[in-house]
Design a protein around this motif. Structure first.
Motif, PDB file in Angstrom:
ATOM      1  N   LYS A   1     -32.146  85.622  61.977  1.00 52.90           N
ATOM      2  CA  LYS A   1     -31.983  86.993  62.461  1.00 52.90           C
ATOM      3  C   LYS A   1     -31.572  87.934  61.346  1.00 52.90           C
ATOM      4  CE  LYS A   1     -29.545  89.819  65.855  1.00 52.90           C
ATOM      5  NZ  LYS A   1     -28.542  89.848  66.950  1.00 52.90           N
ATOM      6  N   LEU A   2     -30.650  87.490  60.480  1.00 58.20           N
ATOM      7  CA  LEU A   2     -30.195  88.341  59.375  1.00 58.20           C
ATOM      8  C   LEU A   2     -31.360  88.731  58.484  1.00 58.20           C
ATOM      9  CD1 LEU A   2     -27.763  89.495  57.605  1.00 58.20           C
ATOM     10  CD2 LEU A   2     -28.130  87.455  56.229  1.00 58.20           C
ATOM     11  N   VAL A   3     -32.188  87.751  58.086  1.00 61.61           N
ATOM     12  CA  VAL A   3     -33.285  88.026  57.159  1.00 61.61           C
ATOM     13  C   VAL A   3     -34.363  88.872  57.837  1.00 61.61           C
ATOM     14  CG1 VAL A   3     -35.002  87.028  55.618  1.00 61.61           C
ATOM     15  CG2 VAL A   3     -32.799  85.882  55.918  1.00 61.61           C
ATOM     16  N   ARG A   4     -34.674  88.586  59.087  1.00 64.03           N
ATOM     17  CA  ARG A   4     -35.668  89.399  59.802  1.00 64.03           C
ATOM     18  C   ARG A   4     -35.200  90.843  59.915  1.00 64.03           C
ATOM     19  NH1 ARG A   4     -35.964  84.734  63.197  1.00 64.03           N
ATOM     20  NH2 ARG A   4     -34.586  85.749  64.706  1.00 64.03           N
ATOM     21  N   THR A   5     -33.909  91.027  60.175  1.00 67.17           N
ATOM     22  CA  THR A   5     -33.349  92.377  60.260  1.00 67.17           C
ATOM     23  C   THR A   5     -33.425  93.088  58.921  1.00 67.17           C
ATOM     24  OG1 THR A   5     -31.828  91.732  62.039  1.00 67.17           O
ATOM     25  CG2 THR A   5     -31.281  93.729  60.808  1.00 67.17           C
ATOM     26  N   PHE A   6     -33.110  92.364  57.848  1.00 67.01           N
ATOM     27  CA  PHE A   6     -33.155  92.957  56.514  1.00 67.01           C
ATOM     28  C   PHE A   6     -34.574  93.379  56.158  1.00 67.01           C
ATOM     29  CE2 PHE A   6     -33.726  92.803  51.932  1.00 67.01           C
ATOM     30  CZ  PHE A   6     -32.633  93.506  51.463  1.00 67.01           C
TER      31      PHE A   6
ATOM     32  N   THR B   1     -40.005  85.525  49.713  1.00 71.29           N
ATOM     33  CA  THR B   1     -39.100  85.342  48.577  1.00 71.29           C
ATOM     34  C   THR B   1     -37.704  85.840  48.913  1.00 71.29           C
ATOM     35  OG1 THR B   1     -40.935  85.537  46.998  1.00 71.29           O
ATOM     36  CG2 THR B   1     -38.700  85.885  46.141  1.00 71.29           C
ATOM     37  N   VAL B   2     -37.615  86.933  49.660  1.00 70.20           N
ATOM     38  CA  VAL B   2     -36.318  87.431  50.138  1.00 70.20           C
ATOM     39  C   VAL B   2     -35.629  86.348  50.962  1.00 70.20           C
ATOM     40  CG1 VAL B   2     -35.210  89.049  51.732  1.00 70.20           C
ATOM     41  CG2 VAL B   2     -36.901  89.877  50.092  1.00 70.20           C
ATOM     42  N   LEU B   3     -36.385  85.733  51.879  1.00 73.04           N
ATOM     43  CA  LEU B   3     -35.846  84.637  52.686  1.00 73.04           C
ATOM     44  C   LEU B   3     -35.313  83.519  51.806  1.00 73.04           C
ATOM     45  CD1 LEU B   3     -35.505  82.838  55.237  1.00 73.04           C
ATOM     46  CD2 LEU B   3     -37.946  82.285  55.026  1.00 73.04           C
ATOM     47  N   LEU B   4     -36.082  83.138  50.781  1.00 71.82           N
ATOM     48  CA  LEU B   4     -35.673  82.042  49.905  1.00 71.82           C
ATOM     49  C   LEU B   4     -34.433  82.391  49.096  1.00 71.82           C
ATOM     50  CD1 LEU B   4     -36.964  79.222  49.610  1.00 71.82           C
ATOM     51  CD2 LEU B   4     -38.434  80.839  50.767  1.00 71.82           C
TER      52      LEU B   4
ATOM     53  N   GLN C   1     -35.473  78.291  61.001  1.00 76.16           N
ATOM     54  CA  GLN C   1     -34.901  79.221  61.973  1.00 76.16           C
ATOM     55  C   GLN C   1     -35.488  80.615  61.828  1.00 76.16           C
ATOM     56  OE1 GLN C   1     -31.014  81.012  62.178  1.00 76.16           O
ATOM     57  NE2 GLN C   1     -30.404  79.543  63.737  1.00 76.16           N
ATOM     58  N   PHE C   2     -35.823  80.983  60.619  1.00 74.62           N
ATOM     59  CA  PHE C   2     -36.408  82.295  60.382  1.00 74.62           C
ATOM     60  C   PHE C   2     -37.713  82.475  61.155  1.00 74.62           C
ATOM     61  CE2 PHE C   2     -39.430  84.862  57.877  1.00 74.62           C
ATOM     62  CZ  PHE C   2     -38.766  86.080  57.865  1.00 74.62           C
ATOM     63  N   PHE C   3     -38.499  81.411  61.243  1.00 74.57           N
ATOM     64  CA  PHE C   3     -39.799  81.507  61.895  1.00 74.57           C
ATOM     65  C   PHE C   3     -39.755  81.144  63.383  1.00 74.57           C
ATOM     66  CE2 PHE C   3     -40.974  80.984  57.417  1.00 74.57           C
ATOM     67  CZ  PHE C   3     -41.867  82.036  57.282  1.00 74.57           C
TER      68      PHE C   3
END
Length: 233
Positions: free
Chosen positions: A48-53, A145-148, A192-194
């Motif tokens: 959720k954090l990365v998707r929001t970002f 890459t942001v996710l990684l 979890q991101f996907f």
């Protein structure tokens, strides 16, 4: 004229001291709220954090590359200061007849002494595999890459935390468990991101991490062969 002089004195920068350095570091890392918020959210809901970002709000979280670099620096300081033995990435197998050109120890030492750069390189290869395995989600390579950056950065922080526990308890095995926990976190957070509830996402995420590390190693071997043929000529 005196009024002008007084105005100049009022706008004169404050003297640089320890308080100034600490303030600048806090501002750089957004430690007042952003960094701690980022770490907390990455522990409980990384997807959720990365998707929001990526899609909604980028003001609350620490920027991804800064987060990774800071995490890698903290990791390096802890492991070197307390003399904890580890191998983040190693080349320890024989590769044909070109070992003398590979300089495996030099490469391994550089990799383990520059965790930030190594994490970025390996993260890039993992991102390529993630882009392939999760192409239906339509995230581009930069967003992955942001996710990684977040996943690997948090993984390094987890490993560092275990290392501190190992030092406090004087049980070196805890540090090794921490390294495993860091790797486990990385592929869990990608899955979890996907989609948190899809088991297949975690399996694909694990494959992407393994293939990313293998790809990084293959690139090093390819460079070794390149140097070999150049020297032979």
């Amino acid at each position: 004229m005196k009024e002008v002089d007084n105005m100049g004195e009022n706008h004169k920068p404050k003297r640089i001291n320890l308080s100034y350095i600490i303030h600048e570091l806090k501002h750089l890392l957004h430690l007042e709220s952003g960094f701690l918020f980022t770490v907390k959210q990455l522990f409980i809901r990384p997807g959720k954090l990365v998707r929001t970002f990526i899609s909604e709000d980028r003001s609350k979280a620490t920027k991804p590359i800064i987060f990774l670099i800071f995490s890698a620096t903290l990791f390096t300081i802890i492991f070197h200061y307390f003399h904890i033995k580890y191998e983040f990435f190693s080349l320890n197998q024989e590769i044909g007849g070109i070992d003398e050109f590979l300089e495996k120890k030099t490469i391994s030492d550089w990799i383990n002494n520059h965790i930030g750069y190594t994490s970025l390189f390996i993260g890039f290869f993992i991102a390529l595999w993630v882009r392939l395995f999760f192409r239906k989600h339509r995230y581009n390579i930069y967003e992955i890459t942001v996710l990684l950056c977040y996943s690997i950065g948090q993984g390094l922080l987890i490993t560092s935390l275990f290392a501190l526990f190992a030092v406090a308890s004087k049980i070196n095995a805890i540090a090794s468990i921490g390294i495993f926990a860091g790797y486990l976190y990385i592929f869990w957070s990608i899955g979890q991101f996907f989609g948190e509830k899809k088991t297949a996402n975690y399996a694909k995420s694990l494959m992407c991490c393994v293939l990313g590390a293998v790809s990084f190693r293959l690139v090093l071997i390819l460079l070794a062969y390149t140097f070999y043929y150049i020297k032979m000529k």
